[in-house]
Design a protein around this motif. Sequence first.
Motif, PDB file in Angstrom:
ATOM      1  N   ALA A 190       0.852  -1.195   0.000  1.00  0.00           N
ATOM      2  CA  ALA A 190       0.000   0.000   0.000  1.00  0.00           C
ATOM      3  C   ALA A 190       0.882   1.237   0.000  1.00  0.00           C
ATOM      4  O   ALA A 190       1.793   1.366   0.832  1.00  0.00           O
ATOM      5  CB  ALA A 190      -0.922   0.004   1.224  1.00  0.00           C
ATOM      6  N   GLU A 191       0.619   2.155  -0.922  1.00  0.00           N
ATOM      7  CA  GLU A 191       1.411   3.369  -1.032  1.00  0.00           C
ATOM      8  C   GLU A 191       0.568   4.473  -1.651  1.00  0.00           C
ATOM      9  O   GLU A 191      -0.501   4.217  -2.219  1.00  0.00           O
ATOM     10  CB  GLU A 191       2.665   3.119  -1.879  1.00  0.00           C
ATOM     11  CG  GLU A 191       2.379   2.577  -3.259  1.00  0.00           C
ATOM     12  CD  GLU A 191       3.636   2.207  -4.007  1.00  0.00           C
ATOM     13  OE1 GLU A 191       4.724   2.398  -3.447  1.00  0.00           O
ATOM     14  OE2 GLU A 191       3.530   1.746  -5.162  1.00  0.00           O
ATOM     15  N   SER A 206       5.302   5.493   0.968  1.00  0.00           N
ATOM     16  CA  SER A 206       4.894   4.568   2.017  1.00  0.00           C
ATOM     17  C   SER A 206       4.213   5.266   3.193  1.00  0.00           C
ATOM     18  O   SER A 206       3.642   4.593   4.050  1.00  0.00           O
ATOM     19  CB  SER A 206       6.110   3.791   2.526  1.00  0.00           C
ATOM     20  OG  SER A 206       7.083   4.683   3.064  1.00  0.00           O
ATOM     21  N   VAL A 221       1.236   7.007   4.481  1.00  0.00           N
ATOM     22  CA  VAL A 221      -0.174   7.207   4.142  1.00  0.00           C
ATOM     23  C   VAL A 221      -0.759   8.238   5.088  1.00  0.00           C
ATOM     24  O   VAL A 221      -0.664   8.096   6.321  1.00  0.00           O
ATOM     25  CB  VAL A 221      -0.959   5.888   4.232  1.00  0.00           C
ATOM     26  CG1 VAL A 221      -2.426   6.097   3.875  1.00  0.00           C
ATOM     27  CG2 VAL A 221      -0.336   4.849   3.312  1.00  0.00           C
ATOM     28  N   ILE A 237      -5.075   5.790  -1.678  1.00  0.00           N
ATOM     29  CA  ILE A 237      -4.142   4.690  -1.459  1.00  0.00           C
ATOM     30  C   ILE A 237      -4.185   3.761  -2.671  1.00  0.00           C
ATOM     31  O   ILE A 237      -5.256   3.335  -3.111  1.00  0.00           O
ATOM     32  CB  ILE A 237      -4.487   3.908  -0.183  1.00  0.00           C
ATOM     33  CG1 ILE A 237      -4.573   4.852   1.015  1.00  0.00           C
ATOM     34  CG2 ILE A 237      -3.464   2.815   0.070  1.00  0.00           C
ATOM     35  CD1 ILE A 237      -5.035   4.173   2.294  1.00  0.00           C
ATOM     36  N   ILE A 259      -3.045   0.133  -3.863  1.00  0.00           N
ATOM     37  CA  ILE A 259      -2.614  -1.174  -3.360  1.00  0.00           C
ATOM     38  C   ILE A 259      -2.214  -2.021  -4.562  1.00  0.00           C
ATOM     39  O   ILE A 259      -3.045  -2.368  -5.400  1.00  0.00           O
ATOM     40  CB  ILE A 259      -3.727  -1.852  -2.552  1.00  0.00           C
ATOM     41  CG1 ILE A 259      -4.094  -0.981  -1.344  1.00  0.00           C
ATOM     42  CG2 ILE A 259      -3.297  -3.247  -2.097  1.00  0.00           C
ATOM     43  CD1 ILE A 259      -5.285  -1.473  -0.579  1.00  0.00           C
ATOM     44  N   ILE A 313      -2.573  -1.125   7.338  1.00  0.00           N
ATOM     45  CA  ILE A 313      -2.262   0.231   6.872  1.00  0.00           C
ATOM     46  C   ILE A 313      -2.381   1.178   8.062  1.00  0.00           C
ATOM     47  O   ILE A 313      -3.402   1.177   8.755  1.00  0.00           O
ATOM     48  CB  ILE A 313      -3.210   0.670   5.743  1.00  0.00           C
ATOM     49  CG1 ILE A 313      -3.138  -0.314   4.575  1.00  0.00           C
ATOM     50  CG2 ILE A 313      -2.870   2.073   5.273  1.00  0.00           C
ATOM     51  CD1 ILE A 313      -4.151  -0.025   3.491  1.00  0.00           C
TER      52      ILE A 313
END
Length: 542
Positions: A215-216, A224, A226, A232, A234, A504
């Motif tokens: 997830a970024e 990275s 968030v 987001i 994924i 996350i």
Amino acid sequence: ATLIPIKRLITILSGSLEFEPSTSKDATARPSDNTELPELMRELPDVEIHVKEMPFYAPYSVKARLLLYSHLRRVDLPPKTLDEDRLKIISRCPRLCQEMVSCMSQIISYCRQYQPKGHRGPGLDALENAMRLSGMLVQGLKDHRFPLLQLPHFDSEVLRHCISSKKRNIKTMAQLAALPEADRRNILRPLSGQKYCDVVTVLAAHPCITLQSVAEVKDDDDPSHVTAGSLITITTKLVRSTFADKYQLPGVEELLSRYENQLPNMTNGKIGKSVEAAVVDNDLEEDDLEEGADDDQVRGAAVAESKRLKISWDKKKKDKKRKPAKQSKGERRKKEKQRREEAAKKEQVQQSKDGSDNEAGEGDSSSKALIKAENSSGSDADSEVESDDEVPTRVNDSEDEEEWNRLQNETRGEEALLLTAKKQSHEAHAPLFPDTKYEWWWLYICDRRKKEIVSLPQLITSLQDVEEVKTHIGAPEKPCSLTYTVVLRSDCYVETEYNIPLKITVHEAKVMKTDQWDDLDEDEEANSGVEISSESEYSEDD
């Protein structure tokens, strides 16, 4: 959220217009239905027929519902009438189940947007039941709780040996593949040697998927990290292998050589079931077996015949290589004559080109020398000017080039996926499905604790070895910690599901600096106090 059971989904599926004779060419209403359908109703008494909703009480819907249940319970039907209709209906079911999942996803997204509080749209269980129904119809299973029945030669007796084992309770195909070879053969002892080889062959080819999710936040300084309210992305990497690679299952040749003595015996000149398997299946009585036969001769013939015969449940057909048609002497002479004429024409064109090039080369040599001299003098002057500004700009140019290359690679990858994506992957083992079925997958993200769907399902139709899938979700408006599950579910196998946890951490959003706008506000306030003269600088002459 609304829960839709599988029985209700079958009723909804039976009302599809693809099964209505007036709207579909494949659907037929036969005169023999008046006598064969009542018999099928008596054989399936628990099927709900009298449904008061339209169109579920229509004759075509009742017939489709009966044929769906007969397929799930593997009931024998008249081959030239109802069985042909059943095959036509089952061949359309995977597409209809996909549309059912798509419609549910659209309803869920609509309820989220326009009815955020207390919406009554389909829930996670309803979506997963629709996906389970697709695998049940492809494999012909009435209950998704016993996925071992997808294997060849499995029946209630063999399943009882797996489930009621004292040491191990084997319920899934992965558990059966993970057993040592001796324990697996002991549990499947009702099967003969050839049948056991068939089971292990299908088990070894079963897909095994490895998931990796990241997830970024794209186009951010720290992807990275968030933050609240961000988008987001994924990225899930799917790597396909088989149970043979993961559990080191033996090959077909090794199995045949290992269980030669347990291959089926030959009775009455034909390859039949072994004594143990026949007694278990209640197809043969012990008193009916012939006595006095030479065991060595029978076993040797059975081994030779079993190696020659094809596997009965394998539906693959080899393409025959067609030999090229023979040509007559007249056709050969014509082709040779054409080739000679084409070669002569090419030689004439090449000779004319060479002559023109030689004439033009003498006149152009002097002009080329002048152009080279001018370019050399200009390049020397430019190099002196650029040498002063070269050092400070190289660092910025390299960073810009790296960023540009990264964006180009991402866009090229996405365009390549769109252009080269084919709806074809590995062929699935589905002996009861009338057509060739390929492995398709649903990928979605859900919250198991709240029983909510986070991202709508994506249908993956081209997973062969490795594939990357991108999913976009919105981060909450407040900092929190999220725990989701990434799920990959098959549309052709029962209870073939792979999932991994996804955690996350959402941080507080950065405060935007607005100092640059304060000066503009002060200028606007100062200008507002200045009186604007009403007289214009320009006036028209009277």
